[in-house]
Design a protein around this motif. Structure first.
Motif, mmCIF file in Angstrom:
data_model
loop_
_atom_site.group_PDB
_atom_site.id
_atom_site.type_symbol
_atom_site.label_atom_id
_atom_site.label_comp_id
_atom_site.label_asym_id
_atom_site.label_seq_id
_atom_site.Cartn_x
_atom_site.Cartn_y
_atom_site.Cartn_z
ATOM 1 N N HIS A 52 0.834 -1.206 0.000
ATOM 2 C CA HIS A 52 0.000 0.000 0.000
ATOM 3 C C HIS A 52 0.868 1.255 0.000
ATOM 4 O O HIS A 52 0.616 2.201 -0.768
ATOM 5 N N ASN A 53 1.888 1.293 0.853
ATOM 6 C CA ASN A 53 2.768 2.458 0.919
ATOM 7 C C ASN A 53 3.537 2.657 -0.384
ATOM 8 O O ASN A 53 3.742 3.789 -0.821
ATOM 9 N N ALA A 54 3.953 1.574 -1.015
ATOM 10 C CA ALA A 54 4.657 1.675 -2.297
ATOM 11 C C ALA A 54 3.737 2.239 -3.372
ATOM 12 O O ALA A 54 4.173 3.046 -4.202
ATOM 13 N N ARG A 55 2.469 1.838 -3.345
ATOM 14 C CA ARG A 55 1.489 2.402 -4.286
ATOM 15 C C ARG A 55 1.283 3.885 -4.009
ATOM 16 O O ARG A 55 1.278 4.712 -4.922
ATOM 17 N N ALA A 56 1.120 4.234 -2.737
ATOM 18 C CA ALA A 56 0.865 5.625 -2.353
ATOM 19 C C ALA A 56 2.045 6.527 -2.699
ATOM 20 O O ALA A 56 1.850 7.687 -3.077
ATOM 21 N N ASP A 57 3.261 6.004 -2.588
ATOM 22 C CA ASP A 57 4.465 6.781 -2.895
ATOM 23 C C ASP A 57 4.773 6.818 -4.390
ATOM 24 O O ASP A 57 5.723 7.472 -4.806
ATOM 25 N N GLY A 58 4.013 6.067 -5.190
ATOM 26 C CA GLY A 58 4.237 6.037 -6.630
ATOM 27 C C GLY A 58 5.363 5.114 -7.046
ATOM 28 O O GLY A 58 5.789 5.130 -8.198
ATOM 29 N N GLU A 59 5.849 4.291 -6.134
ATOM 30 C CA GLU A 59 6.931 3.358 -6.455
ATOM 31 C C GLU A 59 6.418 2.120 -7.190
ATOM 32 O O GLU A 59 7.154 1.497 -7.945
ATOM 33 N N LEU A 60 5.170 1.759 -6.926
ATOM 34 C CA LEU A 60 4.604 0.527 -7.453
ATOM 35 C C LEU A 60 3.311 0.838 -8.180
ATOM 36 O O LEU A 60 2.415 1.478 -7.629
ATOM 37 N N LYS A 61 3.223 0.369 -9.415
ATOM 38 C CA LYS A 61 2.010 0.567 -10.196
ATOM 39 C C LYS A 61 0.967 -0.471 -9.804
ATOM 40 O O LYS A 61 1.303 -1.624 -9.530
ATOM 41 N N ALA A 62 -0.272 -0.039 -9.797
ATOM 42 C CA ALA A 62 -1.382 -0.949 -9.532
ATOM 43 C C ALA A 62 -2.610 -0.416 -10.261
ATOM 44 O O ALA A 62 -2.691 0.769 -10.582
ATOM 45 N N THR A 63 -3.541 -1.303 -10.520
ATOM 46 C CA THR A 63 -4.776 -0.942 -11.185
ATOM 47 C C THR A 63 -5.939 -1.263 -10.262
ATOM 48 O O THR A 63 -5.935 -2.295 -9.597
ATOM 49 N N LYS A 64 -6.896 -0.373 -10.227
ATOM 50 C CA LYS A 64 -8.095 -0.634 -9.439
ATOM 51 C C LYS A 64 -9.219 -1.008 -10.381
ATOM 52 O O LYS A 64 -9.491 -0.320 -11.357
ATOM 53 N N CYS A 65 -9.857 -2.102 -10.071
ATOM 54 C CA CYS A 65 -11.012 -2.574 -10.810
ATOM 55 C C CYS A 65 -12.157 -2.601 -9.800
ATOM 56 O O CYS A 65 -12.158 -3.440 -8.899
ATOM 57 N N ASN A 66 -13.079 -1.655 -9.930
ATOM 58 C CA ASN A 66 -14.071 -1.370 -8.895
ATOM 59 C C ASN A 66 -13.293 -0.961 -7.652
ATOM 60 O O ASN A 66 -12.565 0.001 -7.683
ATOM 61 N N ARG A 67 -13.397 -1.684 -6.578
ATOM 62 C CA ARG A 67 -12.608 -1.341 -5.390
ATOM 63 C C ARG A 67 -11.431 -2.286 -5.193
ATOM 64 O O ARG A 67 -10.684 -2.156 -4.228
ATOM 65 N N LEU A 68 -11.265 -3.222 -6.091
ATOM 66 C CA LEU A 68 -10.215 -4.226 -5.946
ATOM 67 C C LEU A 68 -8.925 -3.767 -6.614
ATOM 68 O O LEU A 68 -8.929 -3.285 -7.736
ATOM 69 N N VAL A 69 -7.827 -3.942 -5.919
ATOM 70 C CA VAL A 69 -6.513 -3.580 -6.445
ATOM 71 C C VAL A 69 -5.924 -4.791 -7.150
ATOM 72 O O VAL A 69 -5.970 -5.916 -6.644
ATOM 73 N N ARG A 70 -5.373 -4.566 -8.329
ATOM 74 C CA ARG A 70 -4.714 -5.627 -9.089
ATOM 75 C C ARG A 70 -3.305 -5.172 -9.439
ATOM 76 O O ARG A 70 -3.072 -4.030 -9.810
ATOM 77 N N TYR A 71 -2.368 -6.107 -9.304
ATOM 78 C CA TYR A 71 -0.967 -5.839 -9.602
ATOM 79 C C TYR A 71 -0.557 -6.662 -10.816
ATOM 80 O O TYR A 71 -0.908 -7.833 -10.926
ATOM 81 N N HIS A 72 0.226 -6.056 -11.684
ATOM 82 C CA HIS A 72 0.783 -6.782 -12.821
ATOM 83 C C HIS A 72 2.100 -7.404 -12.370
ATOM 84 O O HIS A 72 2.902 -6.757 -11.684
ATOM 85 N N ARG A 73 2.316 -8.645 -12.738
ATOM 86 C CA ARG A 73 3.519 -9.371 -12.310
ATOM 87 C C ARG A 73 4.800 -8.637 -12.710
ATOM 88 O O ARG A 73 5.745 -8.545 -11.925
ATOM 89 N N ASP A 74 4.845 -8.076 -13.914
ATOM 90 C CA ASP A 74 6.044 -7.364 -14.360
ATOM 91 C C ASP A 74 6.321 -6.138 -13.494
ATOM 92 O O ASP A 74 7.477 -5.819 -13.211
ATOM 93 N N ASP A 75 5.262 -5.443 -13.068
ATOM 94 C CA ASP A 75 5.440 -4.283 -12.191
ATOM 95 C C ASP A 75 5.966 -4.713 -10.828
ATOM 96 O O ASP A 75 6.826 -4.037 -10.245
ATOM 97 N N LEU A 76 5.456 -5.819 -10.313
ATOM 98 C CA LEU A 76 5.950 -6.332 -9.033
ATOM 99 C C LEU A 76 7.415 -6.732 -9.134
ATOM 100 O O LEU A 76 8.217 -6.423 -8.251
#
Length: 85
Positions: A52-76
């Motif tokens: 969550h902190n990495a997403r908030a700081d802009g270090e980690l990309k994530a996509t929200k689908c409705n209220r669910l967060v999804r991460y792409h393996r390449d981004d991780l």
């Protein structure tokens, strides 16, 4: 006082140990491209708060689908590599 342990392996036992470790790694490998929060935690070994902190700081990309967060393996993978430096 430190204790020193010496291990000796035959080539056959070392090969068997390596094969076992490779098999374990392959079993843990995921073929999924998009992961849920829980799957991303299991994949990376990081906590919900760290992700969550990495997403908030802009270090980690994530996509929200409705209220669910999804991460792409390449981004991780890219984010974890950046943490190694």
């Amino acid at each position: 006082m430190k204790q020193t342990i010496m291990l000796t392996f035959t080539p056959e036992s070392l090969t068997a140990l390596i094969d076992e470790r490779i098999q374990e790694a392959l079993e843990q490998h995921t073929a999924k491209v998009w992961m849920s929060e829980k799957e991303a935690r299991e994949y990376t070994g990081f906590s919900h708060y760290t992700l969550h902190n990495a997403r908030a700081d802009g270090e980690l990309k994530a996509t929200k689908c409705n209220r669910l967060v999804r991460y792409h393996r390449d981004d991780l993978d890219a984010w974890m590599r950046s943490k190694q430096k």
